[in-house]
Design a protein around this motif. Structure first.
Motif, mmCIF file in Angstrom:
data_model
loop_
_atom_site.group_PDB
_atom_site.id
_atom_site.type_symbol
_atom_site.label_atom_id
_atom_site.label_comp_id
_atom_site.label_asym_id
_atom_site.label_seq_id
_atom_site.Cartn_x
_atom_site.Cartn_y
_atom_site.Cartn_z
ATOM 1 N N ARG A 109 0.852 -1.179 0.000
ATOM 2 C CA ARG A 109 0.000 0.000 0.000
ATOM 3 C C ARG A 109 0.897 1.240 0.000
ATOM 4 N N PRO A 110 0.837 2.078 -1.037
ATOM 5 C CA PRO A 110 1.788 3.201 -1.142
ATOM 6 C C PRO A 110 1.528 4.249 -0.071
ATOM 7 N N PRO A 111 2.579 4.882 0.423
ATOM 8 C CA PRO A 111 2.406 5.964 1.392
ATOM 9 C C PRO A 111 1.805 7.192 0.714
ATOM 10 N N ASP A 112 1.161 8.036 1.496
ATOM 11 C CA ASP A 112 0.498 9.216 0.928
ATOM 12 C C ASP A 112 1.498 10.182 0.293
ATOM 13 N N GLY A 113 2.712 10.219 0.844
ATOM 14 C CA GLY A 113 3.710 11.147 0.286
ATOM 15 C C GLY A 113 4.111 10.809 -1.140
ATOM 16 N N MET A 114 3.900 9.565 -1.554
ATOM 17 C CA MET A 114 4.289 9.176 -2.909
ATOM 18 C C MET A 114 3.486 9.944 -3.965
ATOM 19 N N PHE A 115 2.240 10.218 -3.681
ATOM 20 C CA PHE A 115 1.404 10.920 -4.654
ATOM 21 C C PHE A 115 1.830 12.397 -4.786
ATOM 22 N N ILE A 116 2.309 12.952 -3.679
ATOM 23 C CA ILE A 116 2.841 14.326 -3.762
ATOM 24 C C ILE A 116 4.096 14.338 -4.637
ATOM 25 N N LEU A 117 4.972 13.338 -4.454
ATOM 26 C CA LEU A 117 6.164 13.260 -5.279
ATOM 27 C C LEU A 117 5.825 13.008 -6.745
ATOM 28 N N ALA A 118 4.732 12.306 -7.008
ATOM 29 C CA ALA A 118 4.294 12.114 -8.392
ATOM 30 C C ALA A 118 3.956 13.458 -9.040
ATOM 31 N N GLY A 119 3.305 14.336 -8.259
ATOM 32 C CA GLY A 119 3.014 15.677 -8.773
ATOM 33 C C GLY A 119 4.282 16.486 -9.002
ATOM 34 N N VAL A 120 5.298 16.321 -8.127
ATOM 35 C CA VAL A 120 6.561 17.049 -8.269
ATOM 36 C C VAL A 120 7.289 16.622 -9.542
ATOM 37 N N TRP A 145 -0.444 9.752 -13.926
ATOM 38 C CA TRP A 145 -1.699 9.403 -13.241
ATOM 39 C C TRP A 145 -2.235 8.069 -13.744
ATOM 40 N N GLY A 146 -2.154 7.814 -15.057
ATOM 41 C CA GLY A 146 -2.663 6.567 -15.615
ATOM 42 C C GLY A 146 -1.905 5.355 -15.091
ATOM 43 N N SER A 147 -0.565 5.487 -14.949
ATOM 44 C CA SER A 147 0.214 4.356 -14.432
ATOM 45 C C SER A 147 -0.187 4.022 -12.995
ATOM 46 N N LEU A 148 -0.414 5.051 -12.181
ATOM 47 C CA LEU A 148 -0.841 4.806 -10.798
ATOM 48 C C LEU A 148 -2.220 4.167 -10.752
ATOM 49 N N MET A 149 -3.102 4.657 -11.594
ATOM 50 C CA MET A 149 -4.465 4.118 -11.568
ATOM 51 C C MET A 149 -4.511 2.677 -12.089
ATOM 52 N N VAL A 150 -3.728 2.397 -13.123
ATOM 53 C CA VAL A 150 -3.716 1.027 -13.656
ATOM 54 C C VAL A 150 -3.167 0.051 -12.620
ATOM 55 N N ALA A 151 -2.021 0.428 -12.015
ATOM 56 C CA ALA A 151 -1.432 -0.468 -11.014
ATOM 57 C C ALA A 151 -2.365 -0.647 -9.820
ATOM 58 N N GLY A 152 -2.966 0.418 -9.333
ATOM 59 C CA GLY A 152 -3.873 0.311 -8.190
ATOM 60 C C GLY A 152 -5.121 -0.476 -8.500
ATOM 61 N N ALA A 187 -12.220 8.487 -2.708
ATOM 62 C CA ALA A 187 -12.110 9.950 -2.863
ATOM 63 C C ALA A 187 -10.659 10.410 -2.886
ATOM 64 N N ASP A 188 -9.752 9.592 -2.323
ATOM 65 C CA ASP A 188 -8.336 9.992 -2.320
ATOM 66 C C ASP A 188 -7.758 10.082 -3.730
ATOM 67 N N GLN A 189 -8.327 9.305 -4.672
ATOM 68 C CA GLN A 189 -7.782 9.331 -6.026
ATOM 69 C C GLN A 189 -8.047 10.656 -6.732
ATOM 70 N N PHE A 190 -9.106 11.371 -6.295
ATOM 71 C CA PHE A 190 -9.321 12.715 -6.857
ATOM 72 C C PHE A 190 -8.219 13.668 -6.389
#
Length: 394
Positions: free
Chosen positions: A78-89, A111-118, A129-132
Motif C-alpha cells: 500500500r503506497p504511502p500518501d507522500g508518494m502521490f505528492i512526489l508524483a506531482g513534483v 496518473w494513468g500508471s498509478l491508476m492502472v497499477a492500483g 475519494a483519495d484518487q481525486f
C-alpha cells in the motif's frame, strides 16, 4: 583591512533547492500518512530522492522511471500518501524542463500508471475519494510546470529581443557615424577644392602683377583674402557637428541653387567665364536636393576651372518634378600634367544618390566634358529616375 563579504549563492540555488526538496520528499514518504515504515518504504524514499536530484538534467526519463517505481510500489504494498505528492513534483519537473511542450501527456502518463497499477492490485477498493486528490496533484503539477515553462520562454524571448534591439542600435549608431564621416569628408572636399583652386589662381595672378604691374596686386590680394576667409568659414560650418553640444551653432542655412550667383561671381573674378542658362520657373527645392544641386555645380565648375580651357556652360532646368543641372567645358589642356584624384566625381555621385537622383559624367563629342545630373523634387520622380536606363534619360 579587507572587508569580508558573503559568497554569491546564485550559482548554487538550483542544487541547494534540489537537496532540500529531496530531503522533504524523504520526510513525506517516511512520516506522512498512517502507512507504517518498512524496508520497501525506505527503498522508495532513496529512489525518490535520487530521482529528484537528477530531475533537472533528465526530466522525461526521470518521469518515466518515477512512474515505474510508483507502479512497482503500488503493486507490492500500500503506497504511502507522500508518494502521490512526489508524483506531482516529478510531473511538474517534466512539464517545466522538458524541451517539448507536452504537459497533459506527462500528467496522463503518471496518473494513468498509478491508476492502472492500483486497479489491478486493489480492484474496487482503489477507487476512493483519495484518487481525486491524486488527480489534482498530478495534473496540477503539470499545469504549474507548463506555466513556469511559458514564463521562462517569455522572459528568454524578451531578453533576446532586447539584445537584438541593442545590437541594432549599436549598428545604427556605427552606420550613422560612418555616414557623418563621409558627409564631412565630402563637404570638406567640395569646399576646400573650390576655394583653394581660386586662391591658387589669384596667387599666380599676383606673381605676374608684382612683376609687370605692381599697382594691380592689391585687388588680387583682396580676392585671395576673401577666398581664404570663405573657406575657413565653410570649414567651420562643416565640422560644427564635432563641436561641444553646449556651444552655440551657426544658424546660417546650407548653400543652395539660389547662391550659385555668388559662386559665378567668384569664378568670374579670376577670369573663368561661365555662361549661365536657366529654363523653367525657379521654385523652392527640398533641402537635400537644393544642397546636392549646389555642391554638384560647385564641384563640376571647379574641375572645369582647374582642368578646362578657361570657360564652361552651366544649365539649370526646372521640370514638373525634377531639377536638372548640366555643366559642359572643353577639355583642351586637360589636367596640365596633374591628374585629378577622382574624389570630385565620386562626391558628385554620392550627392546625387543622397538626393535619390541620377548623374552622368564623362567626355562627349567635340572634345567636351559634361556633367549631367537630374534630381527629383517630389516622390513621383524617384521611382522613374531609379528605374530608367541612361539611354531613356537621354
Amino acid at each position: 583591512m579587507s572587508q569580508w563579504r558573503l559568497p554569491n549563492l546564485d550559482r548554487y540555488r538550483g542544487p541547494l533547492g534540489d537537496v532540500l526538496l529531496a530531503v522533504s520528499g524523504v520526510a513525506l514518504l517516511l512520516y506522512l500518512g498512517p502507512t507504517p515504515v518498512h524496508g520497501g518504504t525506505a527503498l522508495l524514499a532513496v529512489a525518490s530522492a535520487a530521482l529528484i536530484l537528477i530531475r533537472r538534467r533528465y526530466p522525461v526519463p526521470v518521469l518515466l522511471a518515477g512512474a515505474g517505481v510508483f507502479m512497482l510500489t503500488t503493486a507490492l504494498t500500500r503506497p504511502p500518501d507522500g508518494m502521490f505528492i512526489l508524483a506531482g513534483v516529478l510531473t511538474y519537473s517534466a512539464a517545466a524542463s522538458s524541451p517539448r511542450r507536452r504537459p497533459w501527456f506527462y500528467a496522463a502518463l503518471m496518473w494513468g500508471s498509478l491508476m492502472v497499477a492500483g486497479s489491478v492490485v486493489y480492484v474496487a477498493d482503489w477507487w476512493t475519494a483519495d484518487q481525486f486528490t491524486t488527480f489534482a496533484l498530478v495534473f496540477g503539477g503539470a499545469a504549474a510546470g507548463d506555466s513556469t515553462r511559458m514564463r521562462r520562454a517569455y522572459v528568454a524571448e524578451v531578453t533576446e529581443r532586447a539584445r537584438q534591439a541593442e545590437m541594432s542600435r549599436d549598428e545604427e549608431a556605427r552606420r550613422r557615424v560612418m555616414d557623418e564621416r563621409l558627409r564631412i569628408a565630402r563637404e570638406l572636399h567640395d569646399v576646400v577644392a573650390h576655394h583653394i583652386a581660386v586662391i591658387s589662381v589669384h596667387a599666380g595672378a599676383a606673381g605676374y602683377a608684382l612683376r609687370d604691374e605692381p599697382e594691380k596686386v592689391w585687388p588680387v590680394l583682396g580676392h585671395i583674402r576673401t577666398a581664404a576667409d570663405t573657406v575657413l568659414d565653410e570649414i567651420k560650418s562643416v565640422v560644427s557637428v564635432l563641436r561641444d553640444p553646449d556651444e552655440i551653432r551657426s544658424t546660417e542655412p546650407a548653400p543652395g541653387v539660389e547662391r550659385l550667383h555668388e559662386l559665378l561671381t567668384v569664378l568670374s573674378a579670376v577670369g573663368f567665364a561661365v555662361r549661365h542658362q536657366q529654363r523653367g520657373e525657379p521654385r523652392p527645392l527640398p533641402a537635400v536636393v537644393n544642397l546636392a544641386a549646389y555642391r554638384i555645380a560647385q564641384e563640376a565648375l571647379t574641375n572645369a576651372h582647374r582642368y578646362g580651357d578657361g570657360g564652361a556652360t552651366l544649365e539649370i532646368e526646372y521640370t514638373v518634378d525634377t531639377v536638372k543641372i548640366g555643366i559642359t567645358n572643353r577639355m583642351a589642356g586637360y589636367g596640365h600634367g596633374r591628374p585629378g584624384s577622382g574624389f570630385g566625381l565620386l562626391g558628385m555621385r554620392e550627392r546625387a544618390a543622397a538626393a535619390r537622383g541620377t548623374i552622368e559624367a564623362g567626355p562627349v563629342a567635340g572634345g567636351l566634358f559634361r556633367v549631367q545630373a537630374e534630381l527629383p523634387t517630389d516622390d513621383r520622380a524617384i521611382n522613374r529616375l531609379n528605374a530608367s536606363t541612361p539611354a531613356e534619360r537621354a
